[in-house]
Scaffold this active site. Structure first.
Site, short mmCIF file in Angstrom:
data_model
loop_
_atom_site.label_atom_id
_atom_site.label_comp_id
_atom_site.label_asym_id
_atom_site.label_seq_id
_atom_site.Cartn_x
_atom_site.Cartn_y
_atom_site.Cartn_z
N LYS A 107 -15.47 -24.32 -10.93
CA LYS A 107 -14.79 -23.72 -9.76
C LYS A 107 -15.77 -23.52 -8.61
O LYS A 107 -15.46 -23.84 -7.45
CB LYS A 107 -14.18 -22.38 -10.19
N LYS B 85 -15.04 -24.75 -27.25
CA LYS B 85 -15.23 -26.16 -26.88
C LYS B 85 -13.88 -26.90 -26.84
O LYS B 85 -13.72 -27.85 -26.07
CB LYS B 85 -16.21 -26.85 -27.84
N SER C 280 -19.70 -30.70 -24.50
CA SER C 280 -18.78 -30.12 -25.47
C SER C 280 -19.39 -30.20 -26.88
O SER C 280 -20.61 -30.08 -27.05
CB SER C 280 -17.43 -30.88 -25.38
N ILE D 184 -28.29 -32.90 -32.95
CA ILE D 184 -29.38 -33.51 -32.16
C ILE D 184 -30.70 -32.84 -32.55
O ILE D 184 -30.84 -31.62 -32.44
CB ILE D 184 -29.11 -33.34 -30.64
N ASP E 39 -26.27 -15.89 -14.76
CA ASP E 39 -25.49 -15.94 -16.00
C ASP E 39 -24.18 -16.68 -15.71
O ASP E 39 -23.47 -16.30 -14.77
CB ASP E 39 -25.21 -14.50 -16.47
#
Ligand code: COA
Ligand code: NAP
Length: 279
Positions: free
Chosen positions: A135, A170, A152, A199, A75
């Protein structure tokens, strides 16, 4: 002039020897991007919550492209899940050159009816999940002087109704893209994002099309919704050598949709009448 993007416009070996790690790579847009990278030479690791789904997707990507793909279940809200999967991918392939932050969750809801936990859930998947991915990837991108690409959206460019959670998340992804581009540029790492419009044949479009809205064609300046392949092509460009001098950029790939100011495509009269129903 309308150009149907059926053939790749890139050299087939443009990603030879590269390794990509893709969150959300088991379905939709990010599965398409993973397949496109593999068709152009890359090996891949894909990551999302459902073990069965991600392993099936890895198998189908390998058989479609002849390139190796491994699936990891986890996750993106869990930093330790990403750290562990990324380490396994690095140990397996010897490096990671490309990281795509594509995992996301979303649904339509008027802010008035959205619970604090509903808001938090989407922000944690879309924004915190992107930070966690970036990270955890940093040590490996430093080694490879690699590239990070987030997926995004355009909801936050205007007041898109029913999208307060995702728009806020976003917007954060875009801000992070610019900051990380500046902070990590000296490591040789490029950090960019792609902002898709509607899309076709994706869970996103299916879930985010309000009832009674015909999203297709007439709402779009270029008279059609996008295809996964449109995002694949943009990604190959942004991740490839042609974009060597591009960092901190959010590339909108939306057929001009956001410029119309239609947001989710829901005109005010329609979303005001959404009442308390969950759309
Ligand atoms: N309308 C309003 N609130 C909703 C909702 C909806 N359609 N769907 C979920 N929520 C709320 C829940 O009610 C819950 O809040 P509560 O505890 O106050 O009741 C909160 O969101 C979390 O829901 P939960 O189902 O526990 O979250 P999850 O982590 O299992 O799933 C989602 C995350 C909701 C984003 C789920 O849709 C998902 O997994 N999506 C992934 C696929 C996707 O959305 N793809 C499109 C990408 S654009
Ligand atoms: P999708 O197929 O549902 O892709 C989302 C992926 O994220 C799924 O594979 C899902 O797999 C994974 N995921 C969700 N929550 C996760 C979590 N907590 N941890 C790990 N993985 C998680 O949807 P899509 O429409 O192709 O969207 C892909 C990306 O494009 C998203 O970032 C979306 O915001 C963006 N986008 C899409 C559109 C569109 O028109 N479709 C428009 C603008 C932006 P599991 O459920 O198995 O975990």
């Amino acid at each position: 002039m309308s150009v149907e993007p059926t053939l790749s416009v890139f050299q087939p070996n443009i990603f030879d020897g590269k390794v990509a790690f893709v969150t959300g790579g088991g379905s939709g847009i990010c599965k398409g991007i993973t397949e496109a990278l593999m068709r152009h030479g890359a090996k891949a690791a894909i990551f999302s919550r459902s073990l069965d789904k991600i392993q099936d997707a890895a198998k189908s990507l390998s058989s479609a492209t002849g390139k190796e793909c491994i699936g990891f279940a986890g996750d993106v809200r869990s930093y330790t899940d990403l750290e562990a999967a990324m380490k396994k991918a690095r140990d397996h392939y010897g490096k990671i050159d490309i990281v795509i932050c594509g995992a996301a969750g979303n649904f339509l809801s008027p802010a008035e009816n959205l619970s604090a936990n509903g808001f938090k859930t989407v922000v944690e998947i879309d924004l915190l999940g992107t930070f966690n991915t970036a990270k955890a990837a940093l040590p490996y991108l430093k080694e490879s002087q690699g590239s990070l690409l987030s997926i995004s959206a355009t909801f936050h460019y205007m007041g898109s109704p029913l999208q307060v959670h995702c728009a806020a998340a976003k917007a954060g992804v875009d801000a992070m893209t610019k900051t990380l581009a500046v902070e990590w540029g000296h490591y040789g790492i490029r950090v960019n994002a792609i902002a898709p419009g509607p899309i076709a044949e994706t869970v996103g479009l299916q879930k985010l099309t309000p009832k009674n809205i015909d999203y297709s064609d007439s709402l779009m300046p270029i008279q059609s919704v996008g295809k996964i392949r449109d995002i694949e092509h943009a990604s190959l460009f942004m991740l490839g050598p042609g974009a060597r001098f591009i960092t901190g950029h959010i590339l909108v790939v939306d057929g001009g949709h956001w410029l119309t100011g239609m947001g989710t495509g829901a005109p005010p009269a329609m979303w005001r009448n959404a009442g308390s129903a969950k759309l």
